[in-house]
Write a protein that holds these residues in place. Structure first.
Motif, PDB file in Angstrom:
ATOM      1  N   ASP A 207       0.823  -1.211   0.000  1.00 28.88           N
ATOM      2  CA  ASP A 207       0.000   0.000   0.000  1.00 28.88           C
ATOM      3  C   ASP A 207       0.861   1.266   0.000  1.00 28.88           C
ATOM      4  O   ASP A 207       0.332   2.372  -0.084  1.00 28.88           O
ATOM      5  CB  ASP A 207      -1.010   0.018   1.152  1.00 28.88           C
ATOM      6  N   ASN A 208       2.188   1.104   0.075  1.00 32.58           N
ATOM      7  CA  ASN A 208       3.108   2.232   0.015  1.00 32.58           C
ATOM      8  C   ASN A 208       4.408   1.821  -0.671  1.00 32.58           C
ATOM      9  O   ASN A 208       4.862   0.674  -0.507  1.00 32.58           O
ATOM     10  CB  ASN A 208       3.463   2.745   1.417  1.00 32.58           C
ATOM     11  N   THR A 209       4.982   2.747  -1.405  1.00 27.48           N
ATOM     12  CA  THR A 209       6.325   2.552  -1.949  1.00 27.48           C
ATOM     13  C   THR A 209       7.092   3.868  -1.864  1.00 27.48           C
ATOM     14  O   THR A 209       6.553   4.933  -2.173  1.00 27.48           O
ATOM     15  CB  THR A 209       6.283   2.080  -3.407  1.00 27.48           C
ATOM     16  N   PHE A 210       8.334   3.777  -1.429  1.00 27.15           N
ATOM     17  CA  PHE A 210       9.264   4.903  -1.389  1.00 27.15           C
ATOM     18  C   PHE A 210      10.453   4.515  -2.254  1.00 27.15           C
ATOM     19  O   PHE A 210      10.991   3.409  -2.098  1.00 27.15           O
ATOM     20  CB  PHE A 210       9.722   5.185   0.039  1.00 27.15           C
ATOM     21  N   ALA A 211      10.883   5.400  -3.149  1.00 31.29           N
ATOM     22  CA  ALA A 211      11.967   5.023  -4.053  1.00 31.29           C
ATOM     23  C   ALA A 211      12.833   6.212  -4.431  1.00 31.29           C
ATOM     24  O   ALA A 211      12.371   7.360  -4.478  1.00 31.29           O
ATOM     25  CB  ALA A 211      11.404   4.379  -5.318  1.00 31.29           C
ATOM     26  N   ILE A 212      14.097   5.909  -4.688  1.00 29.70           N
ATOM     27  CA  ILE A 212      15.046   6.860  -5.264  1.00 29.70           C
ATOM     28  C   ILE A 212      15.549   6.253  -6.569  1.00 29.70           C
ATOM     29  O   ILE A 212      15.980   5.091  -6.602  1.00 29.70           O
ATOM     30  CB  ILE A 212      16.220   7.134  -4.313  1.00 29.70           C
ATOM     31  N   LEU A 213      15.478   7.032  -7.631  1.00 27.84           N
ATOM     32  CA  LEU A 213      15.874   6.568  -8.950  1.00 27.84           C
ATOM     33  C   LEU A 213      16.957   7.478  -9.512  1.00 27.84           C
ATOM     34  O   LEU A 213      16.963   8.683  -9.253  1.00 27.84           O
ATOM     35  CB  LEU A 213      14.683   6.566  -9.917  1.00 27.84           C
ATOM     36  N   LYS A 214      17.839   6.907 -10.309  1.00 21.49           N
ATOM     37  CA  LYS A 214      18.839   7.694 -11.023  1.00 21.49           C
ATOM     38  C   LYS A 214      18.739   7.372 -12.512  1.00 21.49           C
ATOM     39  O   LYS A 214      18.525   6.222 -12.889  1.00 21.49           O
ATOM     40  CB  LYS A 214      20.253   7.410 -10.501  1.00 21.49           C
ATOM     41  N   THR A 215      18.887   8.415 -13.341  1.00 19.56           N
ATOM     42  CA  THR A 215      18.776   8.216 -14.782  1.00 19.56           C
ATOM     43  C   THR A 215      20.144   8.312 -15.446  1.00 19.56           C
ATOM     44  O   THR A 215      21.119   8.786 -14.849  1.00 19.56           O
ATOM     45  CB  THR A 215      17.839   9.253 -15.420  1.00 19.56           C
ATOM     46  N   LYS A 216      20.180   7.890 -16.693  1.00 22.01           N
ATOM     47  CA  LYS A 216      21.416   7.958 -17.474  1.00 22.01           C
ATOM     48  C   LYS A 216      21.839   9.407 -17.710  1.00 22.01           C
ATOM     49  O   LYS A 216      23.001   9.668 -18.023  1.00 22.01           O
ATOM     50  CB  LYS A 216      21.234   7.232 -18.801  1.00 22.01           C
ATOM     51  N   ASN A 217      20.888  10.337 -17.562  1.00 18.15           N
ATOM     52  CA  ASN A 217      21.187  11.762 -17.728  1.00 18.15           C
ATOM     53  C   ASN A 217      21.613  12.426 -16.428  1.00 18.15           C
ATOM     54  O   ASN A 217      21.628  13.646 -16.330  1.00 18.15           O
ATOM     55  CB  ASN A 217      19.966  12.491 -18.288  1.00 18.15           C
ATOM     56  N   ASN A 218      21.898  11.603 -15.410  1.00 16.63           N
ATOM     57  CA  ASN A 218      22.355  12.087 -14.107  1.00 16.63           C
ATOM     58  C   ASN A 218      21.277  12.882 -13.361  1.00 16.63           C
ATOM     59  O   ASN A 218      21.572  13.806 -12.605  1.00 16.63           O
ATOM     60  CB  ASN A 218      23.627  12.948 -14.247  1.00 16.63           C
TER      61      ASN A 218
END
Length: 331
Positions: A207-218
């Protein structure tokens, strides 16, 4: 174009209402014949047994598939096999493996597969993309997003609470929209760290999600999607070297749709702020349909393609893996 809709629930109805007069809804199907009959009456089309459609007995150019996640893959594959273009509602199947099958089938049959990412076509989000592409806020540094609601009494008994029917919970339900928007603005995602949690509802999915993402474009992006917000919320912020963009609301229960543009003051202090307000009517469905038809005519990938649906599902799979392993996952 002639159109058939498979799945006559809330989203199928939104899709039907978004069709312009030049397109004709000729047929519909729903697992519940009562719902299908009512839908057919409301939109002056023919309810049909699903086998009739996929075998080519219904003359249509496009299939709209708006069914429970578990059943999407087989229906989409059969629709593509019959030579129809397909708009399949998000998520594109329950997982990346199902999405890949659909993408490969569309490529083999040389037809267009579109994922139903209508959020791209909300006017505030569309305007934000124009501003980003014109370098109004400069190179993107970070993205921050929140999306969610508070659920409903008895939610644990709904189909969205079933791992088998859905493949996941809030991450797959609303999180897929946020991930798609992060990719659209920030580029392909290549690293994720996430926590998938069941905090309140007695569910077998999150019922919850916390996330940190990084892209190829920094670009670094963070988000929380939640079924424990208690008040509906949509907030999407983009921070660049020259300013920021803040999108709030989606209309309706999510509040008025607004876009705030802030231009950084090189001397410091308060930025130069401009606010855009948009009409309450949700035109995202109509705009997405228009883009889909243009892609078919021009024989190109649509904005929010089948491949975009696949990539979003791959990121979701990595977030699930990260939550289990307690480690960052490289995609």
């Amino acid at each position: 174009m002639n159109v058939a809709i498979i799945g006559c629930g809330l989203i199928g109805r939104k899709r039907a209402l978004a069709l312009p007069k030049v397109d004709k809804l000729v047929a519909c199907y729903d697992i519940d014949p009562v719902i299908a009959k009512k839908f057919a009456s409301d939109f002056s089309c023919i309810p049909f047994p699903i086998d009739d459609c996929v075998l080519g007995n219904i003359r249509c150019d496009i299939m709209i598939v708006a069914v429970v996640n578990k059943f999407a893959k087989d229906i989409v594959l059969q629709s593509l096999q019959s030579g129809r273009h397909v708009l399949a509602e998000k998520p594109l199947g329950r997982n990346a493996a199902e999405a890949l099958e659909m993408v490969n089938k569309a490529r083999k049959k040389e037809v267009i597969l579109k994922t139903g990412f209508n959020h791209r076509f909300h006017p505030a989000i569309w305007k934000a993309k124009e501003l980003v592409d014109s370098k109004k806020i400069g190179t993107i540094l970070n993205i921050r997003a929140r999306y969610g609601h508070g659920g409903r009494p008895g939610m644990e008994k709904e189909w969205r609470a079933s791992k088998d029917l859905c493949g996941g919970g809030e991450l797959l339900d609303q999180g897929v929209h946020i991930i798609d928007l992060i990719r659209w603005f920030g580029g392909d995602i290549n690293e994720v760290y996430g926590s998938v949690e069941t905090k309140f509802w007695p569910l077998e999915v999150e019922d919850n999600t916390f996330a940190i993402l990084k892209t190829k474009n920094n670009v670094t992006a963070s988000f929380n999607v939640s079924w424990t917000n208690w008040k509906n919320i949509f907030s999407f912020e983009i921070f660049g070297v020259d300013g920021y963009l803040r999108i709030e609301g989606l209309g309706g229960s999510y509040g008025p749709e607004t876009l705030e543009l802030g231009i950084r003051n090189p001397e410091g202090g308060k930025p130069d702020v401009t606010t855009f307000e948009f009409d309450a009517e949700d035109i995202s469905w109509k705009n997405e349909w228009k883009e889909f038809k243009s892609a078919i005519k021009e024989k190109r990938e649509p904005i929010g393609s089948g491949n975009d649906g696949l990539r979003a599902n791959e990121v979701i799979a990595a977030i699930y893996e990260s939550s289990q392993s307690k480690k960052a996952i490289i995609i």
